[in-house]
Design a protein around this motif. Structure first.
Motif, PDB file in Angstrom:
ATOM      1  N   ALA A 173      65.185  51.944  24.633  1.00 42.87           N
ATOM      2  CA  ALA A 173      65.760  51.193  23.518  1.00 42.87           C
ATOM      3  C   ALA A 173      65.324  49.732  23.614  1.00 42.87           C
ATOM      4  CB  ALA A 173      67.281  51.286  23.555  1.00 42.87           C
ATOM      5  N   PRO A 174      65.167  49.049  22.480  1.00 40.16           N
ATOM      6  CA  PRO A 174      64.647  47.672  22.501  1.00 40.16           C
ATOM      7  C   PRO A 174      65.385  46.738  23.453  1.00 40.16           C
ATOM      8  CG  PRO A 174      64.701  48.502  20.264  1.00 40.16           C
ATOM      9  CD  PRO A 174      65.365  49.547  21.115  1.00 40.16           C
ATOM     10  N   LEU A 175      66.709  46.821  23.507  1.00 42.44           N
ATOM     11  CA  LEU A 175      67.471  45.937  24.380  1.00 42.44           C
ATOM     12  C   LEU A 175      67.153  46.219  25.847  1.00 42.44           C
ATOM     13  CD1 LEU A 175      69.615  43.715  24.581  1.00 42.44           C
ATOM     14  CD2 LEU A 175      71.360  45.520  24.663  1.00 42.44           C
ATOM     15  N   ILE A 176      67.058  47.482  26.219  1.00 46.46           N
ATOM     16  CA  ILE A 176      66.741  47.862  27.600  1.00 46.46           C
ATOM     17  C   ILE A 176      65.293  47.492  27.924  1.00 46.46           C
ATOM     18  CG2 ILE A 176      66.641  49.749  29.250  1.00 46.46           C
ATOM     19  CD1 ILE A 176      69.449  48.991  28.319  1.00 46.46           C
ATOM     20  N   ALA A 177      64.393  47.672  26.965  1.00 47.72           N
ATOM     21  CA  ALA A 177      62.991  47.305  27.175  1.00 47.72           C
ATOM     22  C   ALA A 177      62.854  45.817  27.478  1.00 47.72           C
ATOM     23  CB  ALA A 177      62.158  47.674  25.945  1.00 47.72           C
ATOM     24  N   ARG A 178      63.592  44.984  26.731  1.00 50.11           N
ATOM     25  CA  ARG A 178      63.555  43.543  26.994  1.00 50.11           C
ATOM     26  C   ARG A 178      64.101  43.231  28.380  1.00 50.11           C
ATOM     27  NH1 ARG A 178      65.011  43.234  21.457  1.00 50.11           N
ATOM     28  NH2 ARG A 178      67.229  43.005  21.967  1.00 50.11           N
ATOM     29  N   GLU A 179      65.144  43.952  28.788  1.00 51.29           N
ATOM     30  CA  GLU A 179      65.724  43.734  30.118  1.00 51.29           C
ATOM     31  C   GLU A 179      64.717  44.081  31.213  1.00 51.29           C
ATOM     32  OE1 GLU A 179      69.520  45.192  32.869  1.00 51.29           O
ATOM     33  OE2 GLU A 179      69.245  46.003  30.841  1.00 51.29           O
ATOM     34  N   ILE A 180      63.989  45.182  31.031  1.00 48.55           N
ATOM     35  CA  ILE A 180      63.002  45.595  32.034  1.00 48.55           C
ATOM     36  C   ILE A 180      61.909  44.540  32.168  1.00 48.55           C
ATOM     37  CG2 ILE A 180      61.181  47.275  32.548  1.00 48.55           C
ATOM     38  CD1 ILE A 180      63.959  48.321  33.189  1.00 48.55           C
ATOM     39  N   LEU A 181      61.424  44.003  31.052  1.00 42.70           N
ATOM     40  CA  LEU A 181      60.369  42.992  31.122  1.00 42.70           C
ATOM     41  C   LEU A 181      60.897  41.686  31.703  1.00 42.70           C
ATOM     42  CD1 LEU A 181      58.425  43.703  27.810  1.00 42.70           C
ATOM     43  CD2 LEU A 181      57.796  44.326  30.138  1.00 42.70           C
ATOM     44  N   GLN A 182      62.167  41.381  31.466  1.00 43.28           N
ATOM     45  CA  GLN A 182      62.779  40.220  32.106  1.00 43.28           C
ATOM     46  C   GLN A 182      62.828  40.418  33.622  1.00 43.28           C
ATOM     47  OE1 GLN A 182      63.742  37.264  30.887  1.00 43.28           O
ATOM     48  NE2 GLN A 182      64.405  36.593  32.923  1.00 43.28           N
ATOM     49  N   ILE A 183      63.098  41.633  34.036  1.00 47.54           N
ATOM     50  CA  ILE A 183      63.123  41.949  35.464  1.00 47.54           C
ATOM     51  C   ILE A 183      61.750  41.721  36.089  1.00 47.54           C
ATOM     52  CG2 ILE A 183      63.261  43.913  37.062  1.00 47.54           C
ATOM     53  CD1 ILE A 183      65.642  44.892  35.317  1.00 47.54           C
ATOM     54  N   VAL A 184      60.691  42.028  35.355  1.00 46.83           N
ATOM     55  CA  VAL A 184      59.335  41.796  35.860  1.00 46.83           C
ATOM     56  C   VAL A 184      59.143  40.323  36.193  1.00 46.83           C
ATOM     57  CG1 VAL A 184      56.879  41.889  35.290  1.00 46.83           C
ATOM     58  CG2 VAL A 184      58.382  43.785  34.644  1.00 46.83           C
ATOM     59  N   GLN A 185      59.583  39.440  35.318  1.00 41.45           N
ATOM     60  CA  GLN A 185      59.507  38.009  35.596  1.00 41.45           C
ATOM     61  C   GLN A 185      60.298  37.643  36.843  1.00 41.45           C
ATOM     62  OE1 GLN A 185      60.747  36.519  31.558  1.00 41.45           O
ATOM     63  NE2 GLN A 185      59.118  35.058  31.962  1.00 41.45           N
ATOM     64  N   GLU A 186      61.480  38.196  36.973  1.00 45.54           N
ATOM     65  CA  GLU A 186      62.347  37.867  38.101  1.00 45.54           C
ATOM     66  C   GLU A 186      61.761  38.358  39.421  1.00 45.54           C
ATOM     67  OE1 GLU A 186      66.004  39.597  36.860  1.00 45.54           O
ATOM     68  OE2 GLU A 186      66.380  38.067  35.324  1.00 45.54           O
ATOM     69  N   ILE A 187      61.087  39.503  39.389  1.00 46.05           N
ATOM     70  CA  ILE A 187      60.450  40.021  40.601  1.00 46.05           C
ATOM     71  C   ILE A 187      59.371  39.051  41.080  1.00 46.05           C
ATOM     72  CG2 ILE A 187      58.865  41.820  41.420  1.00 46.05           C
ATOM     73  CD1 ILE A 187      60.547  43.797  39.743  1.00 46.05           C
ATOM     74  N   ARG A 188      58.578  38.545  40.164  1.00 43.96           N
ATOM     75  CA  ARG A 188      57.556  37.566  40.529  1.00 43.96           C
ATOM     76  C   ARG A 188      58.206  36.313  41.134  1.00 43.96           C
ATOM     77  NH1 ARG A 188      53.526  34.377  37.468  1.00 43.96           N
ATOM     78  NH2 ARG A 188      55.065  34.185  35.795  1.00 43.96           N
ATOM     79  N   ALA A 189      59.302  35.843  40.512  1.00 41.97           N
ATOM     80  CA  ALA A 189      59.964  34.624  40.973  1.00 41.97           C
ATOM     81  C   ALA A 189      60.677  34.831  42.312  1.00 41.97           C
ATOM     82  CB  ALA A 189      60.954  34.140  39.920  1.00 41.97           C
ATOM     83  N   GLU A 190      61.362  35.965  42.470  1.00 36.70           N
ATOM     84  CA  GLU A 190      62.215  36.179  43.640  1.00 36.70           C
ATOM     85  C   GLU A 190      61.471  36.799  44.819  1.00 36.70           C
ATOM     86  OE1 GLU A 190      65.494  38.538  42.291  1.00 36.70           O
ATOM     87  OE2 GLU A 190      66.002  37.134  40.676  1.00 36.70           O
ATOM     88  N   TRP A 191      60.549  37.696  44.547  1.00 37.90           N
ATOM     89  CA  TRP A 191      59.859  38.424  45.609  1.00 37.90           C
ATOM     90  C   TRP A 191      58.449  37.884  45.852  1.00 37.90           C
ATOM     91  CZ3 TRP A 191      61.792  43.375  47.690  1.00 37.90           C
ATOM     92  CH2 TRP A 191      63.070  43.693  47.214  1.00 37.90           C
ATOM     93  N   GLY A 192      57.967  37.028  44.948  1.00 39.67           N
ATOM     94  CA  GLY A 192      56.614  36.491  45.089  1.00 39.67           C
ATOM     95  C   GLY A 192      55.536  37.517  44.834  1.00 39.67           C
ATOM     96  N   THR A 193      55.864  38.558  44.070  1.00 43.40           N
ATOM     97  CA  THR A 193      54.941  39.664  43.840  1.00 43.40           C
ATOM     98  C   THR A 193      54.033  39.390  42.644  1.00 43.40           C
ATOM     99  OG1 THR A 193      56.665  41.168  44.637  1.00 43.40           O
ATOM    100  CG2 THR A 193      54.788  42.153  43.501  1.00 43.40           C
ATOM    101  N   THR A 194      52.745  39.594  42.825  1.00 44.96           N
ATOM    102  CA  THR A 194      51.787  39.521  41.733  1.00 44.96           C
ATOM    103  C   THR A 194      51.879  40.809  40.918  1.00 44.96           C
ATOM    104  OG1 THR A 194      50.321  38.185  43.133  1.00 44.96           O
ATOM    105  CG2 THR A 194      49.335  39.194  41.170  1.00 44.96           C
TER     106      THR A 194
END
Length: 247
Positions: A173-194
């Protein structure tokens, strides 16, 4: 220039007699989110599979952290620091959430203690609280969005330096899809993952990415900063499957 973590040069791939990638080049630098866009059938998943060792019928070079891995088996590539979250998640539906997460770290044992891995699983539960609440639930009974969180959490437990994500918002669903992509940003910021992200939702993917590539019928059509790509009229052409020649 930032140091490259992934360099793909002149990759050609086939399925039997059909050539589906035609001399593709791609570079991902340390700390970036790079998105790969393209219409259905453009070759995006095949390219990811070439990178992570799942597609063997290929020619060309794939260098990860400076080492050639084009013909290294997929299970060994994971141990070198690359994780792949495939299209449609592919979690183990008959195993619990917790067992799925332990499998993500399986290649690190026995060098890494169970105590240390258990602490990392707790960190995943902090990142995805819903998984902690459902740790003893079978993976196949989770919603699509929860399964995607589980697939990403499982990949993170391999401690990747590079995370390959194939259509993480597909079918959500669009709301969940946006949440997943937000998580991608957070993973880069928090875990330092490329992150190398394959995504059909161009607007959402470009909004979180540093750079972008557009793949069209097995060939790279465009590459550049995400902001610039988002303004290029040929991006729309790529999604409709048309070729375009710049004037």
């Amino acid at each position: 220039m930032k140091k490259a973590i992934l360099e793909v040069e002149n990759i050609t791939a086939r399925y039997g007699p059909v050539e589906v990638l035609h001399g593709v080049n791609l570079r991902v630098n340390e700390g970036e989110i790079v998105c790969l866009l393209g219409s259905n059938g453009a070759g995006k998943t095949t390219l990811l599979n070439c990178i992570c060792g799942l597609h063997e019928d290929k020619q060309g070079s794939v260098r990860f952290r400076g080492e050639e891995i084009a013909h290294v088996p997929a299970e060994l590539i994971v141990g070198r620091g690359m994780a792949h979250v495939p299209e449609r998640r592919q979690i183990f539906s008959t195993l619990t959430v917790e067992d799925n997460l332990w499998l993500g770290a399986s290649h690190r044992m026995p060098k890494t203690s169970r105590k240390e891995i258990a602490a990392e699983i707790e960190a995943v539960y902090q990142r995805f609280p819903i998984l902690g609440e459902r740790k003893w639930q079978l993976g196949g009974t989770l919603s699509g969005g929860q399964q995607q969180m589980l697939a990403i959490g499982r990949a993170l437990l391999s401690r990747p330096q590079l995370l390959l994500l194939d259509e993480p918002s597909l079918g959500l669903a669009p709301l969940i899809a946006r949440e997943i992509l937000q998580i991608v940003q957070e993973i880069r910021a928090e875990w330092g993952t490329t992150v190398l992200l394959v995504e059909q939702n161009a607007r959402a993917a470009l909004a979180i990415s540093d750079r972008a590539y557009v793949l069209n019928t097995g060939m790279m059509m465009l590459e550049g900063k995400a902001e610039e790509i988002s303004k290029d009229p040929r991006v729309q052409s790529a999604y409709l499957g048309y070729s375009h020649t710049a004037g």
